[in-house]
Write an enzyme that holds these catalytic residues in place. Structure first.
Site, mmCIF file in Angstrom:
data_model
loop_
_atom_site.group_PDB
_atom_site.id
_atom_site.type_symbol
_atom_site.label_atom_id
_atom_site.label_comp_id
_atom_site.label_asym_id
_atom_site.label_seq_id
_atom_site.Cartn_x
_atom_site.Cartn_y
_atom_site.Cartn_z
ATOM 1 N N CYS A 114 8.582 -1.927 12.700
ATOM 2 C CA CYS A 114 7.424 -1.232 13.295
ATOM 3 C C CYS A 114 7.519 -1.113 14.810
ATOM 4 O O CYS A 114 6.740 -0.386 15.428
ATOM 5 C CB CYS A 114 6.132 -1.931 12.888
ATOM 6 N N HIS A 258 0.642 -0.153 18.056
ATOM 7 C CA HIS A 258 1.095 0.055 16.676
ATOM 8 C C HIS A 258 -0.098 -0.024 15.725
ATOM 9 O O HIS A 258 -0.887 -0.964 15.784
ATOM 10 C CB HIS A 258 2.138 -1.010 16.334
ATOM 11 N N ASN A 288 -0.441 2.414 8.210
ATOM 12 C CA ASN A 288 0.673 1.910 9.024
ATOM 13 C C ASN A 288 1.927 2.708 8.660
ATOM 14 O O ASN A 288 2.448 2.578 7.556
ATOM 15 C CB ASN A 288 0.873 0.415 8.737
HETATM 16 N N1 COA Z 1 -7.340 -5.376 -2.290
HETATM 17 C C1 COA Z 1 -8.005 -6.462 -2.735
HETATM 18 N N2 COA Z 1 -7.609 -7.707 -2.515
HETATM 19 C C2 COA Z 1 -6.485 -7.890 -1.816
HETATM 20 C C3 COA Z 1 -5.727 -6.808 -1.301
HETATM 21 C C4 COA Z 1 -6.200 -5.516 -1.580
HETATM 22 N N3 COA Z 1 -5.559 -4.407 -1.139
HETATM 23 N N4 COA Z 1 -4.669 -7.294 -0.628
HETATM 24 C C5 COA Z 1 -4.736 -8.638 -0.706
HETATM 25 N N5 COA Z 1 -5.834 -8.993 -1.431
HETATM 26 C C6 COA Z 1 -6.295 -10.303 -1.792
HETATM 27 C C7 COA Z 1 -5.175 -11.314 -1.876
HETATM 28 O O1 COA Z 1 -4.509 -11.206 -3.119
HETATM 29 C C8 COA Z 1 -5.929 -12.617 -1.761
HETATM 30 O O2 COA Z 1 -6.475 -12.929 -3.013
HETATM 31 P P1 COA Z 1 -6.536 -14.446 -3.482
HETATM 32 O O3 COA Z 1 -7.392 -15.155 -2.462
HETATM 33 O O4 COA Z 1 -7.137 -14.337 -4.834
HETATM 34 O O5 COA Z 1 -5.110 -14.915 -3.480
HETATM 35 C C9 COA Z 1 -7.089 -12.247 -0.823
HETATM 36 O O6 COA Z 1 -7.160 -10.814 -0.797
HETATM 37 C C10 COA Z 1 -6.894 -12.747 0.567
HETATM 38 O O7 COA Z 1 -5.582 -12.408 0.963
HETATM 39 P P2 COA Z 1 -5.109 -12.593 2.412
HETATM 40 O O8 COA Z 1 -3.678 -12.145 2.529
HETATM 41 O O9 COA Z 1 -5.448 -13.967 2.858
HETATM 42 O O10 COA Z 1 -6.091 -11.542 3.108
HETATM 43 P P3 COA Z 1 -6.209 -11.155 4.603
HETATM 44 O O11 COA Z 1 -7.618 -11.190 5.012
HETATM 45 O O12 COA Z 1 -5.193 -11.856 5.441
HETATM 46 O O13 COA Z 1 -5.814 -9.625 4.575
HETATM 47 C C11 COA Z 1 -3.947 -8.233 5.026
HETATM 48 C C12 COA Z 1 -4.580 -9.208 4.064
HETATM 49 C C13 COA Z 1 -2.599 -7.818 4.462
HETATM 50 C C14 COA Z 1 -4.839 -7.008 5.148
HETATM 51 C C15 COA Z 1 -3.822 -8.920 6.397
HETATM 52 O O14 COA Z 1 -3.196 -10.164 6.250
HETATM 53 C C16 COA Z 1 -3.070 -8.111 7.376
HETATM 54 O O15 COA Z 1 -3.475 -7.037 7.743
HETATM 55 N N6 COA Z 1 -1.941 -8.655 7.861
HETATM 56 C C17 COA Z 1 -1.124 -7.974 8.805
HETATM 57 C C18 COA Z 1 -0.357 -6.953 8.067
HETATM 58 C C19 COA Z 1 0.302 -5.999 8.978
HETATM 59 O O16 COA Z 1 -0.327 -5.472 9.847
HETATM 60 N N7 COA Z 1 1.588 -5.797 8.764
HETATM 61 C C20 COA Z 1 2.358 -4.924 9.505
HETATM 62 C C21 COA Z 1 2.702 -5.530 10.800
HETATM 63 S S1 COA Z 1 3.921 -4.566 11.491
#
Ligand code: COA
Length: 337
Positions: A114, A258, A288
Site C-alpha cells: 500500500c 493512504h 482500500n
Molecule cells: N463483518 C462483520 N464482522 C467482521 C468483519 C466484517 N466484515 N470483519 C471482521 N469481523 C469480525 C471478526 O471476525 C471478529 O469476530 P470475533 O470477535 O467473533 O472473532 C470481530 O469482527 C472483531 O474483529 P477485529 O479484527 O478485532 O475487528 P476490528 O475492530 O479490528 O476491525 C478491521 C477489523 C479489519 C476493520 C480493522 O482491524 C482494520 O481496519 N485494520 C486495519 C486494516 C487495514 O487498514 N489494512 C490495510 C493497511 S495497508
C-alpha cells in the site's frame, strides 16, 4: 535532489473498473453488514475488476489518462507500483509501456504494497534528479480482488481494485508540483502481519487442494488489529518527520493519506494536528485500493476542490512489508484525466 533540478508532477490520471460491489452486495454472500463495515472502516462500496481484467489493463487506462492530462505522448521510464502483477514473472510495467505505445523505454515494477505509489514516486524522482530521465510515468495499480479469500470477510470488506498515475517531469524545486521531502521506511519484523503465505520461494506450493505438507495458503492475509495500530503509529511518525525535514511549522493545507480505514485516517490527522476536514477521503466509494490509493485520492480531492493549486500537500502511506512513506509538495495546476 541536486539543487536546481526537481521532479515536478505535471499530469494525473485514474481509472476504476466499472463494476461496483456495495456493502449490501457483500452481505448477501458473507456474514457481514453495511452497518458493520461502515462503522468500523468508513467504506460503503468498492470497484471490482471483471475476471477478464488484469492489473495491466487498469494501469494502461490510468497511465494513458495521466499522459493526456500532462499533454505528453512520450516518457523516458515507466515505474509501476503493484502487488498484483499480471504474472509472477515478468514485471508488468514493460507490457504497460508497450501497450501505451512508449517503445523501448525503461520499465519495471516496484513492490511496496500500500506504500507502493510513494516508493514509485521516490524512484521516479531519483531517476530525474540524477539526469537519467526527463519524464517518468509513475503508476499505482492493483487488483486485490484476485488475491482475496472469497470467504474472508475482514479483507473482502476492505479492498477494492483501481489504478492511478502521475507524470513527473524535470523542473525547478520552487515550482508548484515539485516533490519536496521524502521519508521512506520499513520494518521486516512485521512481515507476517500482511502476507500471502504461499506461492513465493518460501513456500512455493500453489494448489491449496493438494497440500504437500500442511495447507498451502495462496490468499492475502492481514492481522487487522496489529496492522491498525502500526498504521497509525508509522504514518504519524513519518508525516511528522517529513514536515520537520521540509521546515513546515504549521499543518499542511491538505492531507492525502493512504485510504485504509476512516478511523486510521482520523487518528493520524488528529495526532499530526491536521483538521479532519482537510483530509482527502474517497474510501467510502473505492475502499482500500492498495498502490492506487494515493493517486485516486489526489484526483478525488482535486475534483472536489479540497486540493487546489499552491496548497501545501502532505501524502503519507503504510502497508505490508511493513513499509511506510511520506512526501510533501505544493499542489500544481493539473486537471485529472
Ligand atoms: N463483518 C462483520 N464482522 C467482521 C468483519 C466484517 N466484515 N470483519 C471482521 N469481523 C469480525 C471478526 O471476525 C471478529 O469476530 P470475533 O470477535 O467473533 O472473532 C470481530 O469482527 C472483531 O474483529 P477485529 O479484527 O478485532 O475487528 P476490528 O475492530 O479490528 O476491525 C478491521 C477489523 C479489519 C476493520 C480493522 O482491524 C482494520 O481496519 N485494520 C486495519 C486494516 C487495514 O487498514 N489494512 C490495510 C493497511 S495497508
Amino acid at each position: 535532489m541536486s539543487a536546481g533540478r526537481a521532479a515536478v508532477v505535471c499530469g494525473l490520471g485514474t481509472w476504476l473498473p466499472p463494476r461496483v460491489v456495495t456493502n449490501d452486495d457483500l452481505s448477501q454472500v458473507l456474514d457481514t453488514s453495511d452497518e458493520w463495515i461502515r462503522s468500523r472502516t468508513g467504506i460503503g462500496q468498492r470497484h471490482v475488476a471483471d475476471p477478464t481484467m488484469a492489473t495491466s489493463d487498469l494501469a494502461v487506462e490510468a497511465g494513458g489518462r495521466a499522459m493526456k492530462s500532462a499533454e505528453v505522448d512520450s516518457v523516458d521510464a515507466v515505474v509501476l507500483a503493484t502487488t498484483t502483477p499480471d504474472r509472477p514473472c515478468p514485471a508488468t510495467a514493460p507490457l504497460v509501456a508497450s501497450r501505451l505505445g512508449l517503445g523501448t523505454v525503461a520499465a519495471f515494477d516496484v513492490v511496496a504494497v500500500c506504500t507502493g505509489f510513494l516508493y514509485g514516486l521516490a524512484t521516479g524522482a531519483g531517476m530525474i534528479a540524477t539526469g537519467g530521465a526527463e519524464r517518468v510515468l509513475v503508476i499505482g495499480a492493483d487488483t486485490f480482488s484476485t488475491i482475496l479469500d472469497p470467504h474472508d470477510r475482514s479483507t473482502r470488506a476492505i479492498f477494492g481494485d483501481g489504478a492511478g498515475a502521475v507524470v513527473l517531469r524535470a523542473g525547478q524545486p520552487d515550482e508548484d508540483g515539485a516533490l519536496g521531502a521524502f521519508d521512506l521506511g520499513s520494518d521486516g519484523t512485521g512481515s507476517e502481519l500482511i502476507v500471502i503465505p504461499s506461492g513465493g520461494s518460501r513456500d512455493p506450493r500453489r494448489d491449496p487442494d493438494r497440500p504437500a505438507e500442511g495447507d498451502a495458503d495462496p490468499y492475502f492475509r492481514m492481522a487487522g488489529k496489529s496492522v491498525f495500530r502500526n498504521a497509525v503509529e508509522r504514518m504519524t511518525a513519518s508525516a511528522r518527520k517529513t514536515m520537520t525535514d521540509v521546515g513546515w511549522s504549521t499543518p499542511p493545507d491538505v492531507l492525502v493519506a493512504h485510504q485504509a480505514n476512516l478511523r486510521i485516517l482520523h487518528a493520524v490527522a488528529d495526532r499530526v494536528g491536521i483538521a479532519r476536514d482537510a483530509c482527502a477521503v474517497n474510501l467510502d466509494r473505492v475502499g482500500n485500493t492498495a498502490a492506487a490509493s494515493i493517486p485516486l485520492a489526489l484526483a478525488d480531492a482535486t475534483l472536489s476542490g479540497l486540493l487546489r493549486p499552491g496548497h501545501r500537500l502532505l501524502m503519507t502511506a503504510f502497508g505490508g512489508g511493513l513499509a511506510w512513506g511520506s512526501c510533501t509538495m505544493r499542489w500544481p495546476a493539473v486537471t485529472p484525466g
